[in-house]
Design a protein around this motif. Sequence first.
Motif, mmCIF file in Angstrom:
data_model
loop_
_atom_site.group_PDB
_atom_site.id
_atom_site.type_symbol
_atom_site.label_atom_id
_atom_site.label_comp_id
_atom_site.label_asym_id
_atom_site.label_seq_id
_atom_site.Cartn_x
_atom_site.Cartn_y
_atom_site.Cartn_z
ATOM 1 N N VAL A 33 -1.824 -3.210 -4.596
ATOM 2 C CA VAL A 33 -2.474 -3.072 -3.295
ATOM 3 C C VAL A 33 -1.550 -3.629 -2.215
ATOM 4 O O VAL A 33 -0.632 -4.402 -2.503
ATOM 5 N N GLU A 34 -1.813 -3.217 -0.992
ATOM 6 C CA GLU A 34 -1.117 -3.831 0.127
ATOM 7 C C GLU A 34 -2.107 -4.714 0.865
ATOM 8 O O GLU A 34 -3.312 -4.463 0.856
ATOM 9 N N ILE A 35 -1.574 -5.756 1.466
ATOM 10 C CA ILE A 35 -2.393 -6.664 2.262
ATOM 11 C C ILE A 35 -2.023 -6.405 3.707
ATOM 12 O O ILE A 35 -0.869 -6.581 4.111
ATOM 13 N N TYR A 36 -2.996 -5.930 4.463
ATOM 14 C CA TYR A 36 -2.719 -5.475 5.822
ATOM 15 C C TYR A 36 -3.604 -6.200 6.843
ATOM 16 O O TYR A 36 -4.719 -6.625 6.531
ATOM 17 N N LEU A 37 -3.082 -6.335 8.041
ATOM 18 C CA LEU A 37 -3.847 -6.897 9.143
ATOM 19 C C LEU A 37 -4.877 -5.861 9.572
ATOM 20 O O LEU A 37 -4.535 -4.681 9.758
ATOM 21 N N ILE A 38 -6.131 -6.254 9.709
ATOM 22 C CA ILE A 38 -7.196 -5.314 10.063
ATOM 23 C C ILE A 38 -6.923 -4.661 11.418
ATOM 24 O O ILE A 38 -7.086 -3.465 11.580
ATOM 25 N N ILE A 49 1.811 -7.550 4.796
ATOM 26 C CA ILE A 49 2.640 -8.660 4.329
ATOM 27 C C ILE A 49 3.818 -8.035 3.598
ATOM 28 O O ILE A 49 3.653 -7.151 2.756
ATOM 29 N N ASP A 50 5.017 -8.498 3.921
ATOM 30 C CA ASP A 50 6.236 -7.835 3.482
ATOM 31 C C ASP A 50 7.321 -8.868 3.202
ATOM 32 O O ASP A 50 7.355 -9.938 3.796
ATOM 33 N N MET A 51 8.225 -8.481 2.324
ATOM 34 C CA MET A 51 9.402 -9.305 2.054
ATOM 35 C C MET A 51 10.517 -8.902 3.016
ATOM 36 O O MET A 51 10.592 -7.753 3.442
ATOM 37 N N SER A 52 11.385 -9.822 3.333
ATOM 38 C CA SER A 52 12.539 -9.532 4.171
ATOM 39 C C SER A 52 13.544 -8.715 3.365
ATOM 40 O O SER A 52 13.782 -8.985 2.189
ATOM 41 N N GLY A 53 14.132 -7.710 3.985
ATOM 42 C CA GLY A 53 15.054 -6.831 3.276
ATOM 43 C C GLY A 53 14.406 -5.487 3.042
ATOM 44 O O GLY A 53 13.268 -5.242 3.453
ATOM 45 N N SER A 77 5.013 0.286 -1.032
ATOM 46 C CA SER A 77 6.381 -0.105 -1.394
ATOM 47 C C SER A 77 6.367 -1.355 -2.271
ATOM 48 O O SER A 77 5.472 -2.194 -2.174
ATOM 49 N N VAL A 78 7.396 -1.500 -3.109
ATOM 50 C CA VAL A 78 7.475 -2.634 -4.034
ATOM 51 C C VAL A 78 7.559 -3.973 -3.311
ATOM 52 O O VAL A 78 7.136 -4.990 -3.851
ATOM 53 N N ASP A 79 8.085 -3.990 -2.083
ATOM 54 C CA ASP A 79 8.196 -5.251 -1.341
ATOM 55 C C ASP A 79 6.944 -5.549 -0.519
ATOM 56 O O ASP A 79 6.883 -6.546 0.194
ATOM 57 N N GLN A 80 5.936 -4.684 -0.638
ATOM 58 C CA GLN A 80 4.642 -4.916 -0.001
ATOM 59 C C GLN A 80 3.501 -4.807 -1.009
ATOM 60 O O GLN A 80 2.337 -4.886 -0.638
ATOM 61 N N GLY A 81 3.831 -4.659 -2.291
ATOM 62 C CA GLY A 81 2.823 -4.407 -3.316
ATOM 63 C C GLY A 81 2.413 -5.664 -4.068
ATOM 64 O O GLY A 81 3.233 -6.310 -4.706
ATOM 65 N N TRP A 179 -7.470 -10.085 7.539
ATOM 66 C CA TRP A 179 -6.689 -9.256 6.621
ATOM 67 C C TRP A 179 -7.590 -8.457 5.697
ATOM 68 O O TRP A 179 -8.734 -8.812 5.460
ATOM 69 N N GLY A 180 -7.052 -7.403 5.152
ATOM 70 C CA GLY A 180 -7.753 -6.606 4.156
ATOM 71 C C GLY A 180 -6.777 -6.180 3.073
ATOM 72 O O GLY A 180 -5.565 -6.329 3.211
ATOM 73 N N ILE A 181 -7.335 -5.664 1.981
ATOM 74 C CA ILE A 181 -6.480 -5.096 0.934
ATOM 75 C C ILE A 181 -6.872 -3.647 0.763
ATOM 76 O O ILE A 181 -8.035 -3.274 0.948
ATOM 77 N N ARG A 182 -5.897 -2.815 0.443
ATOM 78 C CA ARG A 182 -6.195 -1.410 0.194
ATOM 79 C C ARG A 182 -5.215 -0.831 -0.808
ATOM 80 O O ARG A 182 -4.072 -1.275 -0.913
ATOM 81 N N LYS A 183 -5.731 0.149 -1.519
ATOM 82 C CA LYS A 183 -4.912 0.914 -2.461
ATOM 83 C C LYS A 183 -4.420 2.127 -1.716
ATOM 84 O O LYS A 183 -5.034 2.577 -0.768
ATOM 85 N N ASN A 184 -3.346 2.677 -2.159
ATOM 86 C CA ASN A 184 -2.823 3.857 -1.483
ATOM 87 C C ASN A 184 -3.611 5.081 -1.850
ATOM 88 O O ASN A 184 -4.191 5.268 -2.817
#
Length: 184
Positions: A33-38, A49-53, A77-81, A179-184
């Motif tokens: 899932v991704e964690i996103y700002l509502i 929420i994401d990793m740098s790079g 993406s793997v850096d947001q999953g 924040w919320g979580i969602r599946k693609n």
Amino acid sequence: MKIILFLLLTFSFSCNKISTDDSLEIILNDEIVEIYLINSLNDIRGYCIDMSGYKTDADITKPLQAHSCYSYQGKISVDQGFNESKIIEEEFYIPFFNVCMEVEKIEKSSKLMLNKCSKNSNQKFILNTDGRIQPKLNSNLCLTISDEFREGGGGNPVHLIRNLSIEECNSNLSILQTWGIRKN
């Protein structure tokens, strides 16, 4: 004979794989899932929420950030999953990199880092039903996205980046702390 043996093994494996409710639950709960700002603020793609790079080349030694969500490209993406079942267990785990979100210190203005998962208290976070993400040791603090942004290195339109930190929970900052979580 080989075809019959193959079919029997395939059928046996398939039946064993989902023969119990526990196995099915594990399969379903290990979704990414991704964690996103509502509130999408100034980016229609929203902030995750994401990793740098960049994706598989992300840097686990740098603080986490908020970045334009990549799911608009068709998948998380793997850096947001993050692993959904681990969030329920109070652990924000990024399986591709085998790391967990960790607050530097349980105090205001601390950054969020990544570290090998160790179940230490700085890696324990609660995603509340109201969308606040809080360190388990201090329910007065909330994961907060910065109100300032900068442009990233790609995307069309250009991706946007904001810093993340732990700040005092405040209803006046709810658009930066929900924040919320969602599946693609």
